[in-house]
Scaffold this motif. Sequence first.
Motif, PDB file in Angstrom:
ATOM      1  N   LEU A  33       0.841  -1.201   0.000  1.00  0.00           N
ATOM      2  CA  LEU A  33       0.000   0.000   0.000  1.00  0.00           C
ATOM      3  C   LEU A  33       0.879   1.255   0.000  1.00  0.00           C
ATOM      4  N   VAL A  34       1.856   1.270   0.881  1.00  0.00           N
ATOM      5  CA  VAL A  34       2.753   2.426   0.989  1.00  0.00           C
ATOM      6  C   VAL A  34       3.557   2.613  -0.301  1.00  0.00           C
ATOM      7  N   CYS A  35       4.033   1.508  -0.883  1.00  0.00           N
ATOM      8  CA  CYS A  35       4.802   1.585  -2.129  1.00  0.00           C
ATOM      9  C   CYS A  35       3.988   2.265  -3.224  1.00  0.00           C
ATOM     10  N   TYR A  36       2.773   1.797  -3.418  1.00  0.00           N
ATOM     11  CA  TYR A  36       1.936   2.364  -4.480  1.00  0.00           C
ATOM     12  C   TYR A  36       1.559   3.817  -4.187  1.00  0.00           C
ATOM     13  N   TYR A  37       1.305   4.106  -2.922  1.00  0.00           N
ATOM     14  CA  TYR A  37       0.966   5.484  -2.554  1.00  0.00           C
ATOM     15  C   TYR A  37       2.148   6.416  -2.820  1.00  0.00           C
ATOM     16  N   ALA A  38       3.358   5.964  -2.450  1.00  0.00           N
ATOM     17  CA  ALA A  38       4.547   6.784  -2.650  1.00  0.00           C
ATOM     18  C   ALA A  38       4.823   7.039  -4.132  1.00  0.00           C
ATOM     19  N   LEU A  39       4.416   6.085  -4.975  1.00  0.00           N
ATOM     20  CA  LEU A  39       4.611   6.224  -6.420  1.00  0.00           C
ATOM     21  C   LEU A  39       3.430   6.922  -7.092  1.00  0.00           C
ATOM     22  N   ASP A  40       2.506   7.446  -6.280  1.00  0.00           N
ATOM     23  CA  ASP A  40       1.330   8.172  -6.758  1.00  0.00           C
ATOM     24  C   ASP A  40       0.414   7.295  -7.603  1.00  0.00           C
ATOM     25  N   MET A  41       0.455   5.979  -7.325  1.00  0.00           N
ATOM     26  CA  MET A  41      -0.458   5.040  -7.994  1.00  0.00           C
ATOM     27  C   MET A  41      -1.628   4.804  -7.048  1.00  0.00           C
ATOM     28  N   LEU A  42      -2.468   5.826  -6.946  1.00  0.00           N
ATOM     29  CA  LEU A  42      -3.429   5.893  -5.862  1.00  0.00           C
ATOM     30  C   LEU A  42      -4.555   4.870  -5.993  1.00  0.00           C
ATOM     31  N   ASP A  43      -4.974   4.562  -7.216  1.00  0.00           N
ATOM     32  CA  ASP A  43      -6.045   3.574  -7.379  1.00  0.00           C
ATOM     33  C   ASP A  43      -5.612   2.208  -6.839  1.00  0.00           C
ATOM     34  N   THR A  44      -4.376   1.822  -7.155  1.00  0.00           N
ATOM     35  CA  THR A  44      -3.874   0.536  -6.658  1.00  0.00           C
ATOM     36  C   THR A  44      -3.630   0.597  -5.157  1.00  0.00           C
ATOM     37  N   ALA A  45      -3.151   1.735  -4.668  1.00  0.00           N
ATOM     38  CA  ALA A  45      -2.954   1.901  -3.225  1.00  0.00           C
ATOM     39  C   ALA A  45      -4.272   1.713  -2.486  1.00  0.00           C
ATOM     40  N   ARG A  46      -5.359   2.226  -3.053  1.00  0.00           N
ATOM     41  CA  ARG A  46      -6.673   2.081  -2.409  1.00  0.00           C
ATOM     42  C   ARG A  46      -7.111   0.625  -2.374  1.00  0.00           C
ATOM     43  N   ILE A  47      -6.780  -0.138  -3.410  1.00  0.00           N
ATOM     44  CA  ILE A  47      -7.119  -1.559  -3.425  1.00  0.00           C
ATOM     45  C   ILE A  47      -6.404  -2.283  -2.295  1.00  0.00           C
ATOM     46  N   TYR A  48      -5.112  -1.992  -2.127  1.00  0.00           N
ATOM     47  CA  TYR A  48      -4.361  -2.632  -1.051  1.00  0.00           C
ATOM     48  C   TYR A  48      -4.847  -2.164   0.315  1.00  0.00           C
ATOM     49  N   ALA A  49      -5.270  -0.910   0.403  1.00  0.00           N
ATOM     50  CA  ALA A  49      -5.829  -0.415   1.668  1.00  0.00           C
ATOM     51  C   ALA A  49      -7.120  -1.157   1.999  1.00  0.00           C
ATOM     52  N   LYS A  50      -7.958  -1.385   0.998  1.00  0.00           N
ATOM     53  CA  LYS A  50      -9.217  -2.103   1.225  1.00  0.00           C
ATOM     54  C   LYS A  50      -8.932  -3.530   1.678  1.00  0.00           C
ATOM     55  N   ARG A  51      -7.931  -4.169   1.063  1.00  0.00           N
ATOM     56  CA  ARG A  51      -7.537  -5.514   1.479  1.00  0.00           C
ATOM     57  C   ARG A  51      -7.067  -5.508   2.936  1.00  0.00           C
ATOM     58  N   TYR A  52      -6.176  -4.575   3.227  1.00  0.00           N
ATOM     59  CA  TYR A  52      -5.558  -4.540   4.560  1.00  0.00           C
ATOM     60  C   TYR A  52      -6.615  -4.358   5.644  1.00  0.00           C
ATOM     61  N   TYR A  53      -7.464  -3.364   5.473  1.00  0.00           N
ATOM     62  CA  TYR A  53      -8.440  -3.079   6.518  1.00  0.00           C
ATOM     63  C   TYR A  53      -9.587  -4.083   6.517  1.00  0.00           C
ATOM     64  N   GLY A  54      -9.861  -4.699   5.375  1.00  0.00           N
ATOM     65  CA  GLY A  54     -10.844  -5.781   5.350  1.00  0.00           C
ATOM     66  C   GLY A  54     -10.379  -6.975   6.149  1.00  0.00           C
ATOM     67  N   LEU A  55      -9.099  -7.322   6.020  1.00  0.00           N
ATOM     68  CA  LEU A  55      -8.540  -8.445   6.774  1.00  0.00           C
ATOM     69  C   LEU A  55      -8.398  -8.102   8.261  1.00  0.00           C
ATOM     70  N   LEU A  56      -7.999  -6.859   8.558  1.00  0.00           N
ATOM     71  CA  LEU A  56      -7.955  -6.439   9.963  1.00  0.00           C
ATOM     72  C   LEU A  56      -9.333  -6.546  10.604  1.00  0.00           C
ATOM     73  N   SER A  57     -10.358  -6.156   9.862  1.00  0.00           N
ATOM     74  CA  SER A  57     -11.724  -6.221  10.393  1.00  0.00           C
ATOM     75  C   SER A  57     -12.119  -7.655  10.716  1.00  0.00           C
ATOM     76  N   ALA A  58     -11.646  -8.602   9.897  1.00  0.00           N
ATOM     77  CA  ALA A  58     -11.945 -10.017  10.181  1.00  0.00           C
ATOM     78  C   ALA A  58     -11.379 -10.405  11.543  1.00  0.00           C
ATOM     79  N   ILE A  59     -10.182  -9.918  11.856  1.00  0.00           N
ATOM     80  CA  ILE A  59      -9.575 -10.206  13.164  1.00  0.00           C
ATOM     81  C   ILE A  59     -10.362  -9.509  14.273  1.00  0.00           C
ATOM     82  N   TYR A  60     -10.705  -8.235  14.069  1.00  0.00           N
ATOM     83  CA  TYR A  60     -11.471  -7.518  15.083  1.00  0.00           C
ATOM     84  C   TYR A  60     -12.810  -8.201  15.367  1.00  0.00           C
TER      85      TYR A  60
END
Length: 225
Positions: free
Chosen positions: A121-148
């Motif tokens: 997520l950070v890699c794509y965000y730093a490279l200004d590839m924001l659409d892909t960064a958002r996909i990885y963010a959705k994955r990350y927080y979706g999986l975190l929510s499963a744990i919560y």
Amino acid sequence: MKKLALVLFFAAIISFTYAQKISNIDFDYVKEETTKKKSDNYYPKLLERYNAYDTTFTEEEYMFLYYGYTFTDNYSPYGSHESQEEFLQLYYEEEFTSAIPLGKLILEDNPVHLKIIFKMLVCYYALDMLDTARIYAKRYYGLLSAIYDSGDGFSVETAWVVIRVSDEYEILSDLELDMLEQALLEGPTDMLTLKTEDQKYDPPVEELYFNVAKPFEGMSKMFGE
């Protein structure tokens, strides 16, 4: 003899898991849904959608994706991919373009590796590839929510269920909490004692609990082999 003792230790400490209901997670149900070919939650089907950057995953589907990984041949809770060290080195050197292909390789083996997903997520965000960064963010927080959703983290009985010990630290980071000590309790459960000064929570959170039965089960199998 030492190896035998370790096998017996891990066998004893996880023996209760064969009931397969841990906190809010019914692993019998997860196994049935993710290994049955006719199921909509059959793991290869979920993974195909996930790898195609499907953004329509529900909370339940993220639960199946995260906990269902434990029933795949690739599940190795204490292992690391051969490319992980190089990926992390490039990441910390901010060589994000070079790091991304290695991150993808790691996630091919372990698609729910939270630490790597966040760094991608950070890699794509730093490279200004924001659409892909958002996909990885959705994955990350979706999986975190499963744990919560697996518990509340405040007791052994209601511990959050993780499939890798390193995922505990992703939760701590998300909650902006720092650990003082870590102790292994029966369950098996990790009890994390937290720093209480400068917390944003009132009253401060003193302890959190994470059930690590699945990682211990994986370790038991490894020693058994």
